[in-house]
Design an enzyme around this catalytic site. Structure first.
Site, short mmCIF file in Angstrom:
data_model
loop_
_atom_site.label_atom_id
_atom_site.label_comp_id
_atom_site.label_asym_id
_atom_site.label_seq_id
_atom_site.Cartn_x
_atom_site.Cartn_y
_atom_site.Cartn_z
N GLU A 246 22.59 -20.55 -6.12
CA GLU A 246 21.24 -20.04 -5.87
C GLU A 246 20.51 -20.86 -4.81
O GLU A 246 20.42 -22.09 -4.89
CB GLU A 246 20.45 -20.07 -7.18
CG GLU A 246 19.00 -19.67 -7.07
CD GLU A 246 18.80 -18.25 -6.62
OE1 GLU A 246 17.96 -18.04 -5.73
OE2 GLU A 246 19.49 -17.35 -7.15
N THR A 288 19.72 -12.06 -4.31
CA THR A 288 20.88 -12.65 -4.99
C THR A 288 21.91 -11.59 -5.36
O THR A 288 23.11 -11.78 -5.14
CB THR A 288 20.43 -13.40 -6.26
OG1 THR A 288 19.63 -14.52 -5.87
CG2 THR A 288 21.61 -13.90 -7.05
N HIS A 403 16.63 -21.70 -8.51
CA HIS A 403 15.86 -20.54 -8.06
C HIS A 403 14.44 -20.96 -7.73
O HIS A 403 13.87 -21.86 -8.35
CB HIS A 403 15.86 -19.46 -9.15
CG HIS A 403 15.40 -18.11 -8.69
ND1 HIS A 403 14.07 -17.80 -8.46
CD2 HIS A 403 16.11 -16.99 -8.40
CE1 HIS A 403 13.98 -16.55 -8.06
NE2 HIS A 403 15.19 -16.02 -8.01
N ASP A 463 23.83 -18.12 -1.78
CA ASP A 463 23.50 -16.69 -1.78
C ASP A 463 22.50 -16.33 -0.69
O ASP A 463 22.65 -15.32 -0.01
CB ASP A 463 23.00 -16.24 -3.16
CG ASP A 463 21.73 -16.94 -3.63
OD1 ASP A 463 21.30 -17.91 -2.97
OD2 ASP A 463 21.17 -16.52 -4.66
N HIS A 464 21.46 -17.14 -0.53
CA HIS A 464 20.43 -16.85 0.47
C HIS A 464 19.64 -18.12 0.74
O HIS A 464 19.85 -19.15 0.10
CB HIS A 464 19.50 -15.72 0.02
CG HIS A 464 18.86 -15.96 -1.32
ND1 HIS A 464 17.84 -16.86 -1.51
CD2 HIS A 464 19.12 -15.43 -2.54
CE1 HIS A 464 17.47 -16.86 -2.78
NE2 HIS A 464 18.24 -16.01 -3.44
#
Length: 629
Positions: A246, A288, A403, A463-464
C-alpha cells in the site's frame, strides 16, 4: 424592452452578483489543476447557474423559495467541492456512477480528511452569504407569480448551461480541460450525456468495427516476447507469493533520514533479487483495487468507477484463473471486509479459490490498524496458512497498514525523525513505510524458517503513490525529493527467484501490467494468454502507457516520454527525449502513442463487451473453481 428590464432589474442584478462568487470558486478550482481558464465562458456558465437558482426565488411561498434556492446552491457547492477533493486524489472529476460507492466513505474518512487544505473555506464562504441574500431578496420582493417569469428565467439558465455543454466540449478533452473551459456544471452535463450515448451505441459500434483477429495477433506477439526471457520455464511449478504494498513509492527505497534506513528489509531483499527500479503504476479510479486488477490481468483498468466495480462479473483469463488450470491452489488476502470495493465478487470471478479477509473463520482479527488487520498480523497468519496449502500454491496479499493518512500509534513508529520531519505529512508517510518494511522483514524470516522461501517466487510491488501532488513542495524541502509526475508514478518492483542470492537490476521501463507476463515466463507457460504487458526480463524496447491519473495516452518509455494534451490532439502533446531530458519533435513519439492508443482500445473492447473468454474462440476458459471459504 426597457420596461421589462426595469421590472426585473433586481432579478437581473441578483443573477449578475450571484455569478461572481460561483465564478471565483470555479477559477480557484481551475488554478489547482494548473490550467488556464476561459474567463468569459466560465462567467457565462456561472450566469446560467445563477439564473436557475434565482428562478426559484419567484416561487409564491417565501419559505419554500428561500429553502429551494439555498438548497440548490449548497448542493452545487458540494458537487464542486467533491470534484476538488476527487481531483486531488484521482486527477479527475467525480462521476455520477460513483454515488453507488458512497457507503464506503466511512471506511476512508480519515483519508478524505487528509486531503483538506486550510484554504478550502474559500469554497464555502459564499454559501451562508448566498442564503442571506436569498432571504432579503424574497422578503423585499414579496410573493411573486411563479409560472411565467420563473419558468422563463429557469429556461434561460438551462439553455445557457446546455448550450455550453453541447458546443464547448469534445469527448477527447480531459476533465480538467472541460472545467477550465466551461465550468463544473456544464462539464458534468456533458459527461452524463456522453455516458448515456456511449451505453446506448458505443459497445455495438466497437464490436462491429474492431478487428478481433488483430487483437488476437497483438496478444500472440506479446506472448512471443516472453520466450526471449533468459529465465523462461526455469521455475516451473514453484509457489508464488505476491505482495502488493500500500502506497509504496520508489523514492523511500535506499533513503536514509538521520542515519536510519527507511526500508532496510526491502534494501536487503533487492540485494538478493531481481529489481526493476523504473516500474510505473497504471491505476484507474479504483486505485488499490485497480493496481490489483492490472497486475493480475495485464489490461488497462477501463471504467470511471474502477474495474472491480465496473466489471466484477466479467469472464477473465487472470493469473489465478490460469494457475488453477496448472494445478495450483490459489488464494487472495485482504485485511478489510470482503465487501470493501466489491472484492468478494471480483475475486471470485478472477479465479481465486480462497479469499482470506477480516471476519474469515480462519483469520484472527487480533490487531487492527487503520483500514483493517495489521500487516504484521496478516503476514504471520499467512505463513501458517501456507503450511496447510497443497503445493504448488499462489497467494496474493494486499497490505493495508501504510494506507493514507499514514497516522500510526507511537508504538508503531520505528523511526526517530528529526524535529523538522516529526508530525509532517512526509514524516508520517516515512513512518508508515518503515512499519511495512519491518512487517515484510519478519514475513521473509518466517518463510525461510518454515522452508517455504527457497521453493517460492516472491514478488513485492507498490500499488500507487503515497504522497499527493500537493505534498511536492514539502518533499522537496524536507527530503530533497523532486516529486514530479514521473517520480510520483514510480513504484518499486522486486521479484526474488527461488535460490537466488545475487542481485540483478533491470533498468528498463516497466509497469504493473508487466508483472503477470513476467511470472508466466518464469513458469514457462506458453498458452494463448490475454496480456498487453510483456516479460520484464526479455531484451526489447519498453513502453508504459496511461489511461488514467494523467492525460490519457501519455506514456513513459526507454527512449521518449510523451505527455498528451488536455485537448486529446496528438500534435499538441509534448515529447521528451530521455537521453537529453529536453523537448523534441513530437512526431518521434507517434509510434509510442499509436501503440498505447491501440492497447487502451483493446482493453475497452474486451471489458465493456465481456469478450476476454471468447477472444480465442474457445468458449469458456475458466477451470473449475474451488468453493470460497
Amino acid at each position: 424592452m426597457l420596461t421589462i428590464l426595469k421590472k426585473y432589474s433586481s432579478m437581473i442584478l441578483l443573477c449578475l452578483l450571484l455569478a461572481l462568487p460561483w465564478t471565483g470558486k470555479t477559477l480557484l478550482f481551475v488554478k489547482e489543476t494548473g490550467l488556464s481558464p476561459s474567463y468569459a465562458l466560465i462567467y457565462l456558465s456561472s450566469l446560467g447557474f445563477a439564473a436557475i437558482v434565482a428562478s426559484l426565488l419567484l416561487i409564491k411561498r417565501k419559505f419554500i423559495a428561500i429553502a429551494s434556492a439555498s438548497m440548490l446552491y449548497t448542493l452545487a457547492s458540494l458537487l464542486l467541492y467533491a470534484d476538488v477533493m476527487y481531483q486531488r486524489y484521482y486527477n479527475a472529476i467525480i462521476r455520477i456512477e460513483l454515488l453507488a460507492q458512497a457507503g464506503q466513505l466511512k471506511d476512508i474518512r480519515s483519508s478524505i480528511i487528509s486531503l483538506i487544505s486550510g484554504w478550502d473555506f474559500l469554497y464555502w464562504i459564499d454559501v451562508p452569504l448566498a442564503a442571506v441574500v436569498f432571504f432579503f431578496f424574497a422578503k423585499r420582493k414579496g410573493p411573486a407569480q411563479w409560472k411565467k417569469p420563473g419558468l422563463a428565467i429557469l429556461s434561460l439558465g438551462l439553455s445557457i448551461l446546455l448550450g455550453i455543454s453541447l458546443t464547448a466540449f469534445k469527448f477527447t478533452y480531459s476533465d480538467q480541460y472541460k472545467i477550465s473551459l466551461g465550468g463544473v456544471i456544464p462539464a458534468h452535463m456533458y459527461d452524463i450525456g456522453w455516458n448515456v450515448y456511449k451505453k446506448a451505441y458505443f459497445k455495438q459500434a466497437l464490436l462491429q468495427t474492431k478487428s478481433i483477429e488483430e487483437i488476437r495477433d497483438t496478444f500472440k506477439s506479446r506472448q512471443e516476447i516472453q520466450k526471449g526471457s533468459p529465465y523462461f520455464g526455469k521455475f516451473k511449478g514453484k509457489n508464488i507469493i505476491m505482495v502488493q504494498a500500500e502506497s509504496l513509492n520508489t523514492f523511500p527505497i535506499g533513503l536514509q533520514v538521520g542515519g536510519q534506513e527507511i526500508t532496510p528489509n526491502l534494501n536487503r531483499l533487492i540485494n538478493e533479487s531481481h529489481y526493476y527500479p523504473n516500474t510505473y503504476l497504471q491505476i484507474g479510479r479504483g486505485n488499490t483495487s485497480d493496481a490489483e486488477f492490472v497486475a493480475n490481468n495485464s489490461l488497462y483498468p477501463i471504467g470511471y468507477i474502477g474495474a472491480y466495480k465496473g466489471y466484477p462479473n466479467n469472464q477473465y483469463l487472470s493469473l489465478p484463473d490460469l494457475l488453477n488450470q496448472y494445478g495450483y491452489s490459489t488464494s487472495v488476502t485482504h485485511g478489510n471486509t470482503p465487501e470493501f470495493w466489491n472484492r468478494q465478487t471480483a475475486y471470485k470471478n478472477q479465479g481465486y479459490g480462497d479469499f482470506y479477509y477480516r471476519g474469515h473463520p480462519e483469520i484472527k482479527d487480533d490487531e487492527i490498524i487503520g483500514l483493517g488487520i495489521s500487516d504484521k498480523s496478516i503476514f504471520h497468519q499467512m505463513t501458517a496458512m501456507y503450511k496447510q496449502e497443497s503445493k504448488p500454491f499462489f497467494n496474493f496479499i494486499v497490505s493495508l497498514t501504510s494506507h493514507r493518512p499514514f497516522i500510526l500509534d507511537e508504538k508503531y513508529q520505528y523511526l526517530t525523525l528529526p524535529s523538522g520531519l516529526e508530525g509532517t505529512a512526509t514524516g508520517n508517510y516515512l513512518q508508515s513505510i518503515r512499519y511495512f518494511d519491518d512487517a515484510l522483514g519478519e514475513f521473509i524470516a518466517e518463510l525461510k524458517e518454515e522452508n517455504i522461501w527457497d521453493d517460492s517466487i516472491f514478488v513485492v510491488y507498490g500499488d500507487h503513490y503515497g504522497p499527493l501532488p500537493t505534498d511536492e513542495e514539502e518533499l522537496r524541502n524536507l527530503l530533497g525529493v523532486n516529486f514530479d509526475l514521473k517520480t510520483r508514478f514510480n513504484i518499486p518492483l522486486i521479484i526474488h527467484h527461488p535460490g537466488q542470492t545475487e542481485p540483478v537490476v533491470n533498468g528498463g521501463t516497466g509497469s504493473q501490467m508487466d508483472i503477470y507476463p513476467t511470472l508466466t515466463a518464469l513458469l514457462g507457460i506458453d498458452d494463448q494468454l490475454v496480456q498487453l504487458g510483456t516479460t520484464l526480463d526479455a531484451n526489447h524496447k519498453r513502453i508504459t502507457g496511461f489511461a488514467f491519473e494523467t492525460t490519457r495516452y501519455s506514456f513513459f518509455s526507454d527512449e521518449y516520454d510523451y505527455m498528451a494534451s488536455h485537448e486529446g490532439v496528438f500534435e499538441k502533446g509534448i515529447c521528451i527525449d530521455n537521453r537529453t531530458g529536453k523537448k523534441t519533435d513530437v512526431q518521434l513519439c507517434r509510434a509510442g502513442y499509436d501503440s498505447i492508443y491501440k492497447d487502451i482500445r483493446i482493453s475497452t473492447l474486451l471489458l465493456e463487451n465481456d469478450y476476454i473468454g471468447r477472444i480465442f474462440d474457445n468458449g469458456t476458459v475458466k477451470a473449475a473453481e474451488k468453493p470460497h471459504k
